[in-house]
Design a protein around this motif. Structure first.
Motif, PDB file in Angstrom:
ATOM      1  N   GLY A 200       0.820  -1.208   0.000  1.00  0.00           N
ATOM      2  CA  GLY A 200       0.000   0.000   0.000  1.00  0.00           C
ATOM      3  C   GLY A 200       0.855   1.260   0.000  1.00  0.00           C
ATOM      4  N   ARG A 201       0.188   2.360   0.252  1.00  0.00           N
ATOM      5  CA  ARG A 201       0.830   3.669   0.214  1.00  0.00           C
ATOM      6  C   ARG A 201       2.012   3.777   1.194  1.00  0.00           C
ATOM      7  N   PRO A 202       1.864   3.298   2.463  1.00  0.00           N
ATOM      8  CA  PRO A 202       3.005   3.451   3.388  1.00  0.00           C
ATOM      9  C   PRO A 202       4.237   2.679   2.933  1.00  0.00           C
ATOM     10  N   GLY A 203       4.041   1.471   2.392  1.00  0.00           N
ATOM     11  CA  GLY A 203       5.182   0.668   1.950  1.00  0.00           C
ATOM     12  C   GLY A 203       5.959   1.349   0.847  1.00  0.00           C
ATOM     13  N   ARG A 204       5.230   1.948  -0.100  1.00  0.00           N
ATOM     14  CA  ARG A 204       5.911   2.643  -1.195  1.00  0.00           C
ATOM     15  C   ARG A 204       6.680   3.845  -0.661  1.00  0.00           C
ATOM     16  N   ALA A 205       6.068   4.546   0.320  1.00  0.00           N
ATOM     17  CA  ALA A 205       6.744   5.719   0.879  1.00  0.00           C
ATOM     18  C   ALA A 205       8.012   5.293   1.609  1.00  0.00           C
ATOM     19  N   LEU A 206       7.962   4.181   2.354  1.00  0.00           N
ATOM     20  CA  LEU A 206       9.133   3.721   3.103  1.00  0.00           C
ATOM     21  C   LEU A 206      10.243   3.303   2.143  1.00  0.00           C
ATOM     22  N   ALA A 207       9.876   2.612   1.061  1.00  0.00           N
ATOM     23  CA  ALA A 207      10.884   2.206   0.081  1.00  0.00           C
ATOM     24  C   ALA A 207      11.519   3.434  -0.570  1.00  0.00           C
ATOM     25  N   ALA A 208      10.721   4.481  -0.770  1.00  0.00           N
ATOM     26  CA  ALA A 208      11.259   5.708  -1.351  1.00  0.00           C
ATOM     27  C   ALA A 208      12.267   6.352  -0.411  1.00  0.00           C
ATOM     28  N   LEU A 209      11.987   6.294   0.896  1.00  0.00           N
ATOM     29  CA  LEU A 209      12.909   6.826   1.905  1.00  0.00           C
ATOM     30  C   LEU A 209      14.250   6.103   1.811  1.00  0.00           C
ATOM     31  N   ARG A 210      14.169   4.774   1.671  1.00  0.00           N
ATOM     32  CA  ARG A 210      15.390   3.972   1.622  1.00  0.00           C
ATOM     33  C   ARG A 210      16.226   4.373   0.411  1.00  0.00           C
TER      34      ARG A 210
ATOM     35  N   MET B   1     -11.549  12.642  -7.396  1.00  0.00           N
ATOM     36  CA  MET B   1     -10.495  11.724  -7.826  1.00  0.00           C
ATOM     37  C   MET B   1      -9.535  12.423  -8.774  1.00  0.00           C
ATOM     38  N   ASN B   2     -10.126  13.032  -9.815  1.00  0.00           N
ATOM     39  CA  ASN B   2      -9.259  13.708 -10.769  1.00  0.00           C
ATOM     40  C   ASN B   2      -8.940  15.104 -10.251  1.00  0.00           C
ATOM     41  N   ASP B   3      -7.705  15.281  -9.850  1.00  0.00           N
ATOM     42  CA  ASP B   3      -7.369  16.513  -9.148  1.00  0.00           C
ATOM     43  C   ASP B   3      -6.842  17.615 -10.057  1.00  0.00           C
ATOM     44  N   ARG B   4      -6.935  17.399 -11.343  1.00  0.00           N
ATOM     45  CA  ARG B   4      -6.453  18.458 -12.224  1.00  0.00           C
ATOM     46  C   ARG B   4      -7.308  19.698 -12.039  1.00  0.00           C
ATOM     47  N   THR B   5      -6.656  20.818 -11.879  1.00  0.00           N
ATOM     48  CA  THR B   5      -7.416  22.047 -11.697  1.00  0.00           C
ATOM     49  C   THR B   5      -7.668  22.640 -13.077  1.00  0.00           C
ATOM     50  N   PRO B   6      -8.925  22.884 -13.395  1.00  0.00           N
ATOM     51  CA  PRO B   6      -9.212  23.425 -14.716  1.00  0.00           C
ATOM     52  C   PRO B   6      -8.718  24.865 -14.845  1.00  0.00           C
ATOM     53  N   ALA B 116      -4.565   6.902   2.511  1.00  0.00           N
ATOM     54  CA  ALA B 116      -4.453   5.679   3.302  1.00  0.00           C
ATOM     55  C   ALA B 116      -3.208   5.686   4.183  1.00  0.00           C
ATOM     56  N   GLY B 117      -3.395   5.553   5.483  1.00  0.00           N
ATOM     57  CA  GLY B 117      -2.274   5.571   6.414  1.00  0.00           C
ATOM     58  C   GLY B 117      -1.832   4.166   6.764  1.00  0.00           C
ATOM     59  N   PHE B 118      -1.000   4.055   7.812  1.00  0.00           N
ATOM     60  CA  PHE B 118      -0.453   2.763   8.198  1.00  0.00           C
ATOM     61  C   PHE B 118      -1.555   1.792   8.622  1.00  0.00           C
ATOM     62  N   ALA B 119      -2.452   2.247   9.505  1.00  0.00           N
ATOM     63  CA  ALA B 119      -3.477   1.335  10.018  1.00  0.00           C
ATOM     64  C   ALA B 119      -4.409   0.886   8.898  1.00  0.00           C
ATOM     65  N   ALA B 120      -4.880   1.833   8.089  1.00  0.00           N
ATOM     66  CA  ALA B 120      -5.835   1.491   7.030  1.00  0.00           C
ATOM     67  C   ALA B 120      -5.217   0.526   6.028  1.00  0.00           C
ATOM     68  N   SER B 121      -3.935   0.731   5.697  1.00  0.00           N
ATOM     69  CA  SER B 121      -3.289  -0.147   4.726  1.00  0.00           C
ATOM     70  C   SER B 121      -3.009  -1.517   5.322  1.00  0.00           C
ATOM     71  N   ALA B 128      -9.081   1.958   1.846  1.00  0.00           N
ATOM     72  CA  ALA B 128      -7.702   1.976   1.354  1.00  0.00           C
ATOM     73  C   ALA B 128      -7.584   1.185   0.052  1.00  0.00           C
ATOM     74  N   VAL B 129      -8.275   0.044  -0.009  1.00  0.00           N
ATOM     75  CA  VAL B 129      -8.218  -0.781  -1.217  1.00  0.00           C
ATOM     76  C   VAL B 129      -8.821  -0.036  -2.396  1.00  0.00           C
ATOM     77  N   ARG B 130      -9.964   0.623  -2.146  1.00  0.00           N
ATOM     78  CA  ARG B 130     -10.642   1.358  -3.225  1.00  0.00           C
ATOM     79  C   ARG B 130      -9.766   2.515  -3.700  1.00  0.00           C
ATOM     80  N   GLU B 131      -9.180   3.216  -2.727  1.00  0.00           N
ATOM     81  CA  GLU B 131      -8.330   4.354  -3.081  1.00  0.00           C
ATOM     82  C   GLU B 131      -7.189   3.909  -3.981  1.00  0.00           C
ATOM     83  N   GLN B 132      -6.542   2.796  -3.594  1.00  0.00           N
ATOM     84  CA  GLN B 132      -5.408   2.294  -4.361  1.00  0.00           C
ATOM     85  C   GLN B 132      -5.839   1.964  -5.799  1.00  0.00           C
ATOM     86  N   ARG B 133      -7.033   1.354  -5.924  1.00  0.00           N
ATOM     87  CA  ARG B 133      -7.513   0.964  -7.249  1.00  0.00           C
ATOM     88  C   ARG B 133      -7.781   2.196  -8.100  1.00  0.00           C
TER      89      ARG B 133
END
Lengths: 380, 267
Positions: A200-210, B1-6, B116-121, B128-133
């Motif tokens: 997930g996002r944290p793993g990629r960030a940690l690898a980037a730090l390394r 989702m699409n963060d491009r600023t027009p 998505a932070g440490f706990a959610a991931s 977190a799964v949806r965000e990643q997708r």
């Protein structure tokens, strides 16, 4: 194509189910000696996964893993025992894990300031400090002789030798059999969460730090925050491993949590392959099981004497040390990406022979482990 | 989702920026303004302070004096990751990628846009799964835009030099930047790769409407792409203007070709 993807998913699920069933079988067939090997291996694997996250993925060298294991183990013993608050053991276990995480958090300001080998030396101080406290704070730690570990009880079920008496399929379930399933559950939890983190996002960030802290910052990664988070998460896993080790040993003594233990954990993640959960597990089983097996079968090995006998060449413990010393050298020379790398390359070779299957999801691969010899890229 | 600023990106203003490294003045009172939606080139001989200027813009280097502003926000005191979160992305002169696949690298570029932070991931919460997708979908689009579509699953280490340069560009784009800082995007590339990269940069500007600040030694590329050029020499700005104006500036010729150009011209 989606059919094939579905097939892949189904066979994967089936594989996991088969593995789970297989791992549940040993208590019905193997004696306590083998169950103890398994139990120690599972505990070591949980701790090694934590160190793999910190050192393999985030690139922060830690020689202080034994300290965080000790915090988990002694934390549980003190919180659940007498003298101590005498909390319910389940709650004590949870708090002990959190306590280890908090210890990692307290150390993280140091980790945020020093890098590489200097961080290794700073964490070394933790081990010496911890060992000293374990020896001298008698009222909490029991001093040199340590303390006996109160068995874990969850909802009236004790992970110990009785209470309630339990016989499953004609096999009497003693402490080892019960703890096996506890260890299995904790290890499955570790596997699931650590892989989720890495992919997930944290793993990629940690690898980037390394790979480059400056570049990671420019890409939007809060460098200081992630450096300390890596320490906290790693310490949480170490704490969990510590609790399980304490339960398996039934007695905690200060001398176990020495520098040698930290080095053992480093050996595990190097032998297994830095930065991968499966690799850390394989390394943990190897480093844990080898000395125990050597001790047991010493009399059948050439040049190795049975424990206790005076004559002969080397004792089984020394022989095990030589063997895994040799294993580390061989791994560094011929497979810098460890056991995990060997398996991956073998799998790639098989895959190359077969026609390529499209539709594989590129992001499900975890960040690649750092090869041992790899140096950081220079950034402006 | 699409963060491009027009809307048009904000103005990036550099005012009297001075940077000193232990007695050496790397930048000396540099000022320029990047007009929204334009390509602004920063050129100068080696050691002129171009990369230092980029390091100031992206927060890696604190100036001794002067300010950098993006719209109404001052960037000078912000940490690199905060500047990135404001939509300033950059590439590096020497390629800096993380081990793993191209997709891993591009997903890293979306770090500041995801939550998505440490706990959610760790617990693989549905959120977190949806965000990643969702982010992976956008990563596929960007890979297509930069011609990396078929490499998405390949380890970065196995790609050619030119492709790795494009991974860096794509990763910077994954931040959905409003200002893109490109540090020598075609350095070390062959002619075909250069032409392709120039095309991609031109397309980006046309399609995404972002401001681009470009450091480059390839004058052909600069003259073709840039709207404005700032020339630095020994940390001092010596000329400003359109590519044509700068090309004819005697100061610039002197800095690039040596002191006696003017004398020869006069003769």
């Amino acid at each position: 194509m989606s059919d094939r993807l579905l097939d892949g998913l189904t066979s994967r699920r089936a594989g996991i189910a088969l593995l789970a069933v297989t791992l549940c079988l040993p208590p019905f067939y193997l004696d306590a000696f083998w169950l103890r090997i398994g139990l120690f291996s599972m505990a070591a694997a949980i701790g090694a996964v934590g160190l793999a996250l910190l050192t393999g993925t985030a690139g922060q060298l830690s020689l202080g893993h034994a300290f965080f294991l000790a915090v988990g183990a002694y934390g549980y013993v003190w919180l659940a025992g007498e003298p101590g608050p005498g909390l319910p053991p389940g709650l004590a276990a949870l708090l002990a894990v959190l306590l280890a995480g908090a210890a990692g958090g307290l150390f993280s300001p140091v980790a945020g300031r020093v890098r590489g080998i200097y961080l290794g030396i700073a964490t070394l101080a933790l081990v010496f400090l911890g060992h000293h406290v374990l020896l001298t704070a008698d009222s909490v730690t029991g001093g040199f002789n340590g303390r006996s570990v109160p068995p874990l009880t969850l909802g009236g079920f004790t992970f110990g030798a009785g209470d309630p008496e339990l016989t499953v399929l004609g096999v009497p379930f003693g402490a080892e059999e019960r703890l096996w399933f506890l260890g299995l559950a904790l290890f499955a939890f570790t596997w699931f969460t650590a892989r989720g983190l890495l992919r997930g996002r944290p793993g990629r960030a940690l690898a980037a730090l390394r790979d480059s802290e400056t570049a990671a910052g420019v890409m939007g990664v809060d460098v200081a925050r992630h450096r300390s988070a890596a320490f906290v998460v790693s310490s949480l896993y170490a704490g969990l491993a510590g609790v399980l080790l304490a339960l398996a040993f039934r007695r905690v003594v200060p001398d176990y949590f020495s520098l040698a233990l930290s080095v053992d954990y480093l050996a595990m993640i190097v032998i297994g392959g830095l930065g991968s959960v499966a690799g850390a597990t394989a390394g943990a089983v190897f480093v844990t099981a080898l000395p125990l097996l050597m001790t047991r079968y010493a009399d059948q090995l050439p040049l190795v004497t049975a424990p206790g006998s005076a004559e002969g060449f080397v004792g089984p413990t020394e022989a095990a040390r030589y063997l895994y010393g040799a294993a580390i050298v061989l791994v560094l020379l011929y497979a810098p990406d460890g056991l995990h790398g060997i398996v991956r390359r073998a799998r790639d070779r098989v895959r190359l022979r077969r026609p390529r299957t499209p539709g594989t999801d590129p992001v499900t691969s975890p960040p690649q482990p750092a090869a041992a010899a790899r140096s950081k890229e220079h950034t402006p | 989702m699409n963060d491009r600023t027009p809307a048009a990106p904000p103005v990036l203003g550099v005012r009297d920026v001075t940077v000193r490294f232990a007695g050496l003045t790397a930048l000396d009172g540099v000022s320029f303004t990047v007009v929204p939606g334009s390509v602004h080139a920063l050129i100068g001989p080696n050691g002129a302070g171009k990369s230092t200027c980029f390091n100031v813009l992206s927060g890696l280097c604190r100036p001794a004096a002067g300010t950098v502003t993006l719209g109404g926000t001052e960037l000078t005191r912000l940490a690199p990751h905060r500047i990135a979160a404001l939509g300033v992305a950059r590439t590096f002169q020497n390629i800096v990628t993380t081990q793993g696949t191209v997709a891993d690298n591009l997903m890293l570029g979306r770090h500041a846009l995801s939550r998505a932070g440490f706990a959610a991931s760790a617990l693989r919460l549905p959120r977190a799964v949806r965000e990643q997708r969702e982010h992976l979908d956008r990563v596929r689009e960007i890979a297509g835009l930069t011609g990396l579509g078929q490499h998405l699953g390949s380890p970065v280490a196995l790609l050619s030099y030119g492709d790795r340069k494009r991974v860096e560009l794509a990763r910077a784009l994954c931040l959905e930047p409003r200002v893109l800082l490109l540090d020598e995007p075609v350095a070390g590339m062959n002619a075909a790769e250069r032409a392709r990269m120039a095309e991609v940069i031109g397309d980006l500007r046309a399609e995404l409407g972002l401001s681009i600040v470009l450091v480059e030694h390839d004058m052909g590329l600069v003259m073709r792409l840039a709207d404005d050029v700032t020339v630095l020499d020994f940390g001092r700005p010596i000329a400003h203007g359109t590519p044509d104006e700068v090309r004819q500036d005697p100061e610039v010729l002197r800095a690039y070709l040596g002191a006696d150009v003017q004398a020869e011209d006069a003769a």
